[in-house]
Design a protein around this motif. Structure first.
Motif, mmCIF file in Angstrom:
data_model
loop_
_atom_site.group_PDB
_atom_site.id
_atom_site.type_symbol
_atom_site.label_atom_id
_atom_site.label_comp_id
_atom_site.label_asym_id
_atom_site.label_seq_id
_atom_site.Cartn_x
_atom_site.Cartn_y
_atom_site.Cartn_z
ATOM 1 N N TRP A 1 14.066 9.783 -4.348
ATOM 2 C CA TRP A 1 13.998 8.368 -3.983
ATOM 3 C C TRP A 1 12.931 7.649 -4.814
ATOM 4 O O TRP A 1 13.164 6.580 -5.371
ATOM 5 C CB TRP A 1 13.697 8.235 -2.492
ATOM 6 C CG TRP A 1 13.406 6.825 -2.086
ATOM 7 C CD1 TRP A 1 14.314 5.836 -1.887
ATOM 8 C CD2 TRP A 1 12.122 6.247 -1.871
ATOM 9 N NE1 TRP A 1 13.679 4.673 -1.566
ATOM 10 C CE2 TRP A 1 12.329 4.894 -1.543
ATOM 11 C CE3 TRP A 1 10.816 6.737 -1.933
ATOM 12 C CZ2 TRP A 1 11.286 4.026 -1.268
ATOM 13 C CZ3 TRP A 1 9.773 5.870 -1.658
ATOM 14 C CH2 TRP A 1 10.016 4.539 -1.325
ATOM 15 N N GLU B 1 13.343 4.646 -7.359
ATOM 16 C CA GLU B 1 12.667 3.405 -7.027
ATOM 17 C C GLU B 1 11.692 2.982 -8.134
ATOM 18 O O GLU B 1 11.646 1.839 -8.527
ATOM 19 C CB GLU B 1 11.922 3.594 -5.701
ATOM 20 C CG GLU B 1 11.309 2.330 -5.145
ATOM 21 C CD GLU B 1 12.344 1.316 -4.681
ATOM 22 O OE1 GLU B 1 13.467 1.749 -4.350
ATOM 23 O OE2 GLU B 1 12.042 0.117 -4.670
ATOM 24 N N ILE C 1 11.726 -1.408 3.044
ATOM 25 C CA ILE C 1 11.151 -0.151 2.539
ATOM 26 C C ILE C 1 9.914 0.225 3.331
ATOM 27 O O ILE C 1 9.738 1.373 3.747
ATOM 28 C CB ILE C 1 10.878 -0.258 1.034
ATOM 29 C CG1 ILE C 1 12.231 -0.218 0.311
ATOM 30 C CG2 ILE C 1 9.988 0.875 0.550
ATOM 31 C CD1 ILE C 1 12.167 -0.398 -1.163
#
Lengths: 300, 411
Positions: free
Chosen positions: A289, A293, A222
């Motif tokens: 995202w 997440e 990430i």
């Protein structure tokens, strides 16, 4: 942690007072400069500001013109191509290099230095170097021709259809080393015991990598992704040095459109509209995202 | 006490020399960095230094497109230089309107600029609301076709006398391995070449109708269609140029790798620097040999408003130095441009400059697009023509439609 005796419970606000004071400048910077500047830009993108900002609102005119401009469309397409391939190739190649480097090879330091070295160069230098390498008159093409293949043609920077791939090569050359280093650090963080256990269970090496090691490296991936992605969105100097957007407008990118219209065309409104669109694009990618997440579950 | 008075005495001795000397250092920014240009700007610096002041050179590499944003952001950002180059026209218009530039009317009336500067349109471009804000230094015209005599000799054809002959000679040049027309990759070169074709082929009236009256109907009409047809020829002939900067393209003509180049008269400085002789090594055709008209844009110096009095005085000195006859001659001979005043003697001028002076004397002049269109419209034009010249699949008809659109939305 000096263990002072307290007579009463300290208020929440005063806890860690010195570190809170220390972070005030950074918070002010973030709020005033980043957030304030962003809001200001968005507001003025609805005006017809020319060389200097002026608050004469014209609605969505700047955006209509932006999406009518062929150069902007080409810029967006280029960014999409450049972004997609940079993401895929730098992660795949970077991981392969890191995995190879992790096989306890000899001269690992030397190889690591060689692969990371391009990252020490700025995009301007990278762009110039690759401009020369890809120049048909004294680069790859002329070398191959001098070896005997006289009909060999390789001039990506002068062919409008593939010029963005010429830029891509340079970008990958510069950035892959860093990705390799980050992932190598991630690989080193994997416990030796996991490898031993996998070997005892007879799991082939590629399977260990794919199903055990890579999922464990998620945080490193990430971090790497964020670093690569921010590099993609702001790509500007590489294009300026390598092709200056040419041939014609074939390798233009959004950041260059913003700069050219703000300063060369003296049309701030148009530049602001373009940079707002860049922000919106990033937001469209980041928000879902981030929601996936961080949303829903809390991390400890 | 003693220490304080000593400090005061010291301060006086330090301050005195500054108060006594009237000279000042002025930083002058410009984008004259090619060989010929640098030689010319050194003449200006020499003349200014001779007045007892000091020229601090602030050359910014890259063409005007790179330099202007830097200059403008320095002026708007509160770090103005002593003086700066712009093309006269509308580039500095908003800076003047927001009161960041200095009014030169006093110097201009004292030295009678109105009478000595020819053509008058140069001073008009410096004038906003009746006040004069810039000192023109030269006249540059775009409308030139530079031809390499050597290249045509090698191809076995006569050196063309006009655009049509040049187009006809292109196949012979290509056969000899020579690029017929060098067009560098910088966007302004393609846009400029188109404007030149427009004056030559469609004529002065149509040119004005499009750029001055912004008549989109004319821009989309049959006259301009002819110009796009010629631009299509130019595009075909420019295939294989593969250089970026204008002086690299000029260098292709100098070395005979290219047959010709459409470029302003600043290209002449490069020919001179390479030791080439007009008429013998190269040929110049004003107005592409079709239409003897030149445009009279050029460079001018603008002076940002400064607080420092010494420097403000030095600005006045610089302004009058730039216009002075001796500076005009020395500078323009090196630069290859024409002087802004008709009363100086340019005996040393070469063939091409004499042709230019003759056309100027006849009054066959037009304003340049820079003087008529905003930077914004010019940029859109640059985008269009750099795409057109680089992309053979874009038809002249499509390009003309987009061109008409730009003219329609120009302000």
């Amino acid at each position: 942690m000096t263990g002072q005796a307290h007579t009463g419970r300290p208020s929440r606000l005063l806890r860690n007072l010195s570190s809170k004071i220390a972070s005030i400048p950074m918070m002010l910077t973030a709020v005033v400069i980043f957030l304030g500047g962003t809001i200001w830009t968005v507001v003025y993108s609805f005006t017809n500001s020319r060389l200097l900002p002026r608050a004469k609102f014209v609605g969505l005119d700047q955006y209509e013109r932006l999406w009518d401009a062929p150069r902007w469309i080409v810029s967006i397409q280029n960014l999409a191509i450049y972004g997609f391939f940079t993401l895929v190739f730098s992660l795949v190649v970077g991981f392969l290099l890191a995995a190879l480097m992790d096989q306890k090879i000899r001269f690992e330091n030397t190889f690591r230095t060689i692969f990371l070295y391009p990252f020490a160069l700025s995009f301007i230098v990278t762009g110039l170097v690759w401009q020369w390498i890809l120049n048909p008159e004294f680069g790859v093409q002329s070398v191959v021709r001098a070896l005997g293949w006289t009909s060999f043609t390789f001039d990506p920077l002068y062919n409008a259809d593939i010029v963005i791939y010429g830029v891509l090569i340079a970008g990958l050359w510069q950035g892959t080393g860093l990705v390799m280093c980050l992932l190598l650090a991630g690989l080193r963080g994997i416990d030796e015991d996991i490898w031993k256990a996998a070997r005892v269970d007879g799991i082939p090496m590629w399977k260990t990598y794919l199903f055990i090691v890579i999922p464990m490296m998620r945080p490193v991936f990430i971090t790497t992704l964020v670093i690569i992605a921010s590099g993609i969105v702001k790509v500007y100097d590489l294009v300026v040095a390598q092709t200056s957007g040419g041939p014609g407008i074939a390798s233009e990118v959004p950041a260059k459109y913003v700069y050219d219209y703000m300063f060369q065309a003296q049309n701030l409104g148009q530049g602001f509209a373009a940079s707002t669109m860049m922000l919106v694009t990033v937001a469209i990618i980041i928000i879902p995202w981030a929601y996936l997440e961080f949303g829903g579950r809390k991390r400890g | 006490m003693k220490i304080r008075s000593m400090a005061a005495a010291l301060a006086v001795t330090v301050a005195l020399p500054f108060a006594a000397a009237h000279a000042a250092d002025l930083e002058v920014t410009h984008w004259w960095t090619s060989g010929g240009e640098a030689a010319a700007v050194a003449e200006l610096a020499k003349a200014f230094d001779a007045t007892g002041n000091k020229w601090v050179d602030g050359a910014i590499a890259g063409a005007g497109g790179t330099a202007r944003p830097i200059m403008i952001s320095r002026i708007t950002g509160g770090d103005p230089m002593g003086a700066t180059q712009f093309n006269h026209g509308r580039q500095a218009e908003e800076l003047v309107e927001s009161g960041l530039m200095r009014d030169l009317t006093d110097v201009a009336t004292r030295e009678n600029w109105k009478d000595i500067i020819k053509p008058a349109s140069l001073l008009d471009s410096c004038t906003i609301d009746g006040k004069i804000y810039c000192a023109p230094v030269n006249i540059h015209s775009w409308q030139w076709l530079w031809l390499s005599n050597g290249a045509f000799e090698k191809a076995g054809v006569a050196v063309p006398k006009n655009w049509d002959e040049f187009v006809a000679a292109a196949p012979a040049l290509e056969k000899a391995g020579i690029v017929p027309l060098a067009v560098g990759g910088q966007p302004w070169q393609a846009a400029g070449a188109f404007d030149v074709l427009m004056v030559a082929i469609a004529g002065k009236d149509t040119f004005y109708k499009v750029f001055k009256d912004r008549d989109a109907e004319v821009a989309g009409g049959p006259d301009i269609a002819k110009v796009f047809k010629a631009a299509d020829d130019a595009r075909r002939m420019s295939k294989g140029t593969n250089v970026q900067d204008w002086n690299q393209a000029t260098n292709m003509v100098i070395t005979g790798k290219a047959g010709g180049q459409i470029m302003g008269d600043w290209a002449q400085g490069e020919f001179a620097l390479a030791g080439q002789v007009a008429g013998k090594d190269y040929t110049c055709l004003p107005g592409l040999g079709v239409n003897d008209i030149i445009s009279t844009s050029g460079d001018a110096f603008y002076f940002p408003l400064l607080k420092d009095e010494e420097k403000s005085k030095a600005q006045e000195v610089l302004a009058s130095t730039l216009i002075a006859p001796a500076t005009q001659v020395a500078f323009n001979l090196k630069k290859g441009s024409l002087p802004v005043r008709g009363d100086v003697d340019l005996a040393a001028a070469n063939d091409c400059m004499k042709k230019g002076l003759e056309i100027l004397a006849k009054g066959n002049v037009i304003e340049a697009p820079d003087q008529m269109l905003s930077a914004d419209s010019q940029k859109q034009k640059e985008d269009l023509f750099s795409e057109f010249f680089a992309n053979p699949s874009m038809t002249p008809e499509d390009a003309q439609k987009r061109f008409a659109g730009i003219i329609a939305s120009a302000e």
